[in-house]
Design an enzyme around this catalytic site. Structure first.
Site, PDB file in Angstrom:
ATOM      1  CB  THR A  41      -5.447  -3.936   2.319  1.00  0.00           C
ATOM      2  OG1 THR A  41      -5.028  -2.625   1.244  1.00  0.00           O
ATOM      3  CG2 THR A  41      -4.045  -4.192   3.039  1.00  0.00           C
ATOM      4  CG  ASP A  99      -1.815  -1.032   1.349  1.00  0.00           C
ATOM      5  OD1 ASP A  99      -3.228  -0.859   0.948  1.00  0.00           O
ATOM      6  OD2 ASP A  99      -1.665  -2.252   1.784  1.00  0.00           O
TER       7      ASP A  99
END
Length: 307
Positions: free
Chosen positions: A121, A50
């Site tokens: 995620t 990320d």
């Protein structure tokens, strides 16, 4: 020949930037250290991927288009990005396509780019790799007008010789590319919804739709792909949780192929830079037959969700 319109240059660059992002996502996973950090709790995670991907996307696009507003999911510094994260290429095929007339005069400062560096995620950390997408949405006048969705692990179960990953892109008024547009089976009501953010309200809303089948997967980008590839007929999420960077790119691609996305109450999303980030009243999206699903959302559900 006149140089390509700004919008097409931004989309062409975003395409290459998203491909670079996919490489980063795969490299972090194969290196084995995901660097997981909990943000608001165990269902709100951030990984090394990320962080690196957002820095790569935002810095690469800001360098080329310095007056565009870029809003990313992660709160990260932008001034110490190393050169190896910068992607300065673009997709030539996109530059060859004519820009829709309504967007030919756009200026940099009128664009807002919404970035989700790694949508899904939680699934990424659990090895559900086909749920994962990289999202770059482009907005003008508060509306999502173009988007890029990269699936870093598309084809990952197709064997060693398969080409890993793909990039889907679209512009409203032009169409969407990189996939085969398919409608869900006629007469079947297949709902795709959240995998890890369920609630009594989410389930009440789905039950009211009386679906033939419910698919629970991670990632907003992934759910929109289910719609445009005919695996689901409606994406229903009666809860806050989705943010503007989750929906901007998917909305542009869905609208480019004639679909529709709103909150559960039927309101359009706004993507100007001052807007609040949370989509507080959930998501309702379809490729076709939006009104069928919208008309069946219970008023009790709508009243529970305040835009």
């Amino acid at each position: 020949m006149a140089s390509p319109a700004l919008l097409m240059r931004v989309v062409a660059s975003a395409y290459s930037v998203a491909e670079k992002a996919a490489t980063i996502v795969r490299n972090v996973m194969s290196a084995g250290d995901l660097g997981i950090v909990e943000k608001a709790g165990p269902n709100d995670l951030q990984t090394k991927a990320d962080r690196l991907v957002q820095m790569s996307i935002c810095a690469s696009l800001a360098r080329k288009f310095p007056n565009v507003t870029i809003i990313g999911e992660e709160e990260l510094p932008t001034d110490d990005v190393t050169e190896d994260l910068i992607e300065d290429g673009h997709c030539e095929e996109i530059l060859k396509k004519p820009c829709p007339a309504q967007y030919t005069e756009i200026k940099e400062e009128e664009l807002v780019i919404w970035v989700d560096p790694l949508d899904g995620t939680k699934e990424y950390t659990e090895g559900l790799l086909d749920h994962v997408t990289v999202l770059i949405g482009i907005a003008y006048g508060g509306k999502a007008i173009a988007g890029v969705i990269n699936q870093p692990y598309y084809n990952y179960e197709a064997g060693a010789n398969a080409v890993l990953g793909r990039t889907i892109w679209g512009v409203v008024g032009m169409g969407a590319f990189g996939f085969q547009l398919t409608e869900a089976p006629a007469g079947k009501h297949i709902v795709v919804t959240t995998r890890s953010h369920s609630s009594a309200l989410v389930n009440e809303c789905i039950t009211a739709l009386n679906p033939d089948h419910v698919i629970r997967v991670g990632g907003a980008g992934n759910k929109i792909i289910q719609l445009i590839e005919g695996k689901a007929s409606a994406y229903v999420f009666a809860s806050p949780g989705c943010k503007k960077w989750d929906t901007c790119a998917p909305e542009a691609i869905l609208h480019a192929v004639g679909g529709k996305i709103t909150d559960i109450c039927g309101n359009s999303f706004q993507y100007n830079k001052e807007v609040k980030h949370m989509n507080s009243a959930g998501v309702l999206a379809t490729l076709r037959n939006y009104d069928y699903y919208a008309s069946r959302i219970p008023n009790t559900v709508k009243e529970s969700l305040v835009p």
